[in-house]
Design a protein around this motif. Sequence first.
Motif, PDB file in Angstrom:
ATOM      1  N   GLY A 103     -72.574  13.896  70.490  1.00 56.78           N
ATOM      2  CA  GLY A 103     -73.267  14.605  71.492  1.00 56.78           C
ATOM      3  C   GLY A 103     -73.478  16.127  71.525  1.00 56.78           C
ATOM      4  N   TYR A 104     -72.369  16.684  71.158  1.00 56.75           N
ATOM      5  CA  TYR A 104     -72.522  18.107  70.866  1.00 56.75           C
ATOM      6  C   TYR A 104     -73.350  18.566  69.782  1.00 56.75           C
ATOM      7  N   GLY A 105     -73.214  17.920  68.931  1.00 59.12           N
ATOM      8  CA  GLY A 105     -74.097  18.290  67.674  1.00 59.12           C
ATOM      9  C   GLY A 105     -75.664  18.269  67.971  1.00 59.12           C
ATOM     10  N   LEU A 106     -76.118  17.125  68.897  1.00 62.39           N
ATOM     11  CA  LEU A 106     -77.328  16.907  69.180  1.00 62.39           C
ATOM     12  C   LEU A 106     -77.699  18.197  70.179  1.00 62.39           C
ATOM     13  N   GLY A 107     -76.784  18.375  71.227  1.00 60.13           N
ATOM     14  CA  GLY A 107     -76.974  19.361  72.078  1.00 60.13           C
ATOM     15  C   GLY A 107     -77.226  20.963  71.286  1.00 60.13           C
ATOM     16  N   SER A 108     -76.355  21.017  70.173  1.00 52.88           N
ATOM     17  CA  SER A 108     -76.451  22.238  69.573  1.00 52.88           C
ATOM     18  C   SER A 108     -77.744  22.352  68.490  1.00 52.88           C
ATOM     19  N   LEU A 109     -78.164  21.143  68.170  1.00 49.93           N
ATOM     20  CA  LEU A 109     -79.427  21.239  67.386  1.00 49.93           C
ATOM     21  C   LEU A 109     -80.625  21.558  68.299  1.00 49.93           C
ATOM     22  N   ALA A 110     -80.735  21.429  69.481  1.00 48.34           N
ATOM     23  CA  ALA A 110     -81.555  21.799  70.588  1.00 48.34           C
ATOM     24  C   ALA A 110     -81.156  23.348  70.884  1.00 48.34           C
ATOM     25  N   MET A 111     -79.945  23.726  71.282  1.00 48.97           N
ATOM     26  CA  MET A 111     -79.780  24.949  71.572  1.00 48.97           C
ATOM     27  C   MET A 111     -80.123  26.213  70.659  1.00 48.97           C
ATOM     28  N   GLY A 112     -79.989  25.876  69.246  1.00 49.05           N
ATOM     29  CA  GLY A 112     -80.241  26.666  68.347  1.00 49.05           C
ATOM     30  C   GLY A 112     -81.531  27.578  68.481  1.00 49.05           C
ATOM     31  N   PHE A 113     -82.573  26.778  68.912  1.00 49.00           N
ATOM     32  CA  PHE A 113     -83.734  27.405  69.000  1.00 49.00           C
ATOM     33  C   PHE A 113     -83.903  28.715  70.085  1.00 49.00           C
ATOM     34  N   SER A 114     -83.143  28.537  70.796  1.00 49.47           N
ATOM     35  CA  SER A 114     -83.019  29.752  71.832  1.00 49.47           C
ATOM     36  C   SER A 114     -82.584  30.938  71.154  1.00 49.47           C
ATOM     37  N   GLU A 115     -81.850  30.761  70.072  1.00 42.94           N
ATOM     38  CA  GLU A 115     -81.288  32.297  69.422  1.00 42.94           C
ATOM     39  C   GLU A 115     -82.670  33.074  69.100  1.00 42.94           C
ATOM     40  N   SER A 116     -83.639  32.453  68.454  1.00 48.89           N
ATOM     41  CA  SER A 116     -84.931  33.084  68.100  1.00 48.89           C
ATOM     42  C   SER A 116     -85.727  33.400  69.493  1.00 48.89           C
TER      43      SER A 116
END
Length: 504
Positions: free
Chosen positions: A273-286
Amino acid sequence: MDGAPPVGAPVGGVSRRKEDRGKGAAARTRPSARPRHPRPRHAAHHPRRRDPMRTVLRRPDFRLLFGGLLASMAAESILLLALAIWVKDLTGSDGLAGATIFAVIAPMTLAPLVGWIVDRYPRRPFFVAANLATAVLLTPLLAVRDRTDVWIIYVVAALYGLSYITLSAVLSGLIRQLVPVELLAEANGVLQTVRQGLRLVGPLAGAGLYAAVGGWMLAVIGMVGFLSAAVVVGLIRTTETPRTGAGVRWPAEVSAGLRHLAGEPALRRALLGYGLGSLAMGFSESLIFAYVDQGLRRDAAFVGVLVTVQGVGGLVGGLLSPAVVRRAGEVGTLATGVAFFGPASLALVYPNLWLGFVAVLLAGVSLPLTMVGLHTLIQRRTPPGLLGRVAAASEAVVSGPQALSIGAGALLVGVLDYRVLFALIGVATLLAGGYLWRGRTLSPPPPATIPAPRRPADGPAPADPAGAGGQWRGAGGQRAGTGGWRGEAGGQEVVGTTPPSPGR
């Protein structure tokens, strides 16, 4: 007759005093003929309920660890965002600035190997050596002058990412070694509260120092912070059991952390679950750079203001996280943190300053909830001798997809509208949070227990039942009926006539 004692009274003052003393003794030993109702005690006489977060800070060994981490986390809070701002200032590119974060996360692919190395050495000396190495690897930043030196920042960022996963893996085991199992959520909550609270001043201080002096000062502050952490943590005195891997081939040892994550149901769901969430959250860094530049029409340094507001939310989330763990369990706390990121991303679709502040505030609350929930779950469900590999493998499972999304975000931000990407992030994190919430029963809230007595700073670590990372709740377990005991070994409930010995 005047002065004569009354009829029936003893003659002489001494006899009267002896009889009075006798009556008093009889009154103390003879039950009263009239029932006496106990008077309600004043509130001041009631035993005070212990504050678990204060209890963990009263432990001398954890206070030293806390002091050392305070220095290194202060350096991190100033340095990391400033590196991205430095690249943005030198190149003028949002994508290249976001790629700095990608460089930090990319080394997570080496996590299984790093965890295997961490588990082969004592925690405290290894933590000290890793901090010293981190201070040394920051020195090349002193050579950065113009756009042609951007590659130096990327190399340092990648080496720092390798150092970060190493320090995280050894820190998880060190906390488990110094803190009783019933105080793990509080210990992780204290550290996350400080880490997020430093966002209140660190990013602004870093941006201010960069604007006033230049990037070389950021490198110096980072080196001082990690050197201070090495010195303070080196003062901790603790006894560790030597670790051996005789009879096991090294490929099996390296992959042991991943196998444990795949075999333990609560950890498996948490990482998925957290891996899927992090996959989405990573876009916000850029995307955050595009939001500030294209949406708010401000320069890149304003990202530091948003991160400071995010620190306010992180401070709140860190303070609340131990209580959430006690109410919802570790997986439930992780689900709450991931779900909080959903409305935060959706709010960033519309470029408004005050709405942006609310969005990053919610994002700040989510971060410590996810970290405390995940770290506490790993520490409670993992044998101590495997904790470095499991902690490092979990970082890889989470940060690997995040690194891909950060890299993809750096490319997509120049092709797609950042608002569309924020909307997709919001939906994805809400779905991931819902998936985690449905599995919250895999890690039910821990029972309320009185914290174990404080161990001396130089005392040995408590014995580990069955060598499987089990921990008896309270002092030696809890009674289960008449003459029975109930405890936990390897994450499973054990009921018997006596607590299991370390060899069982």
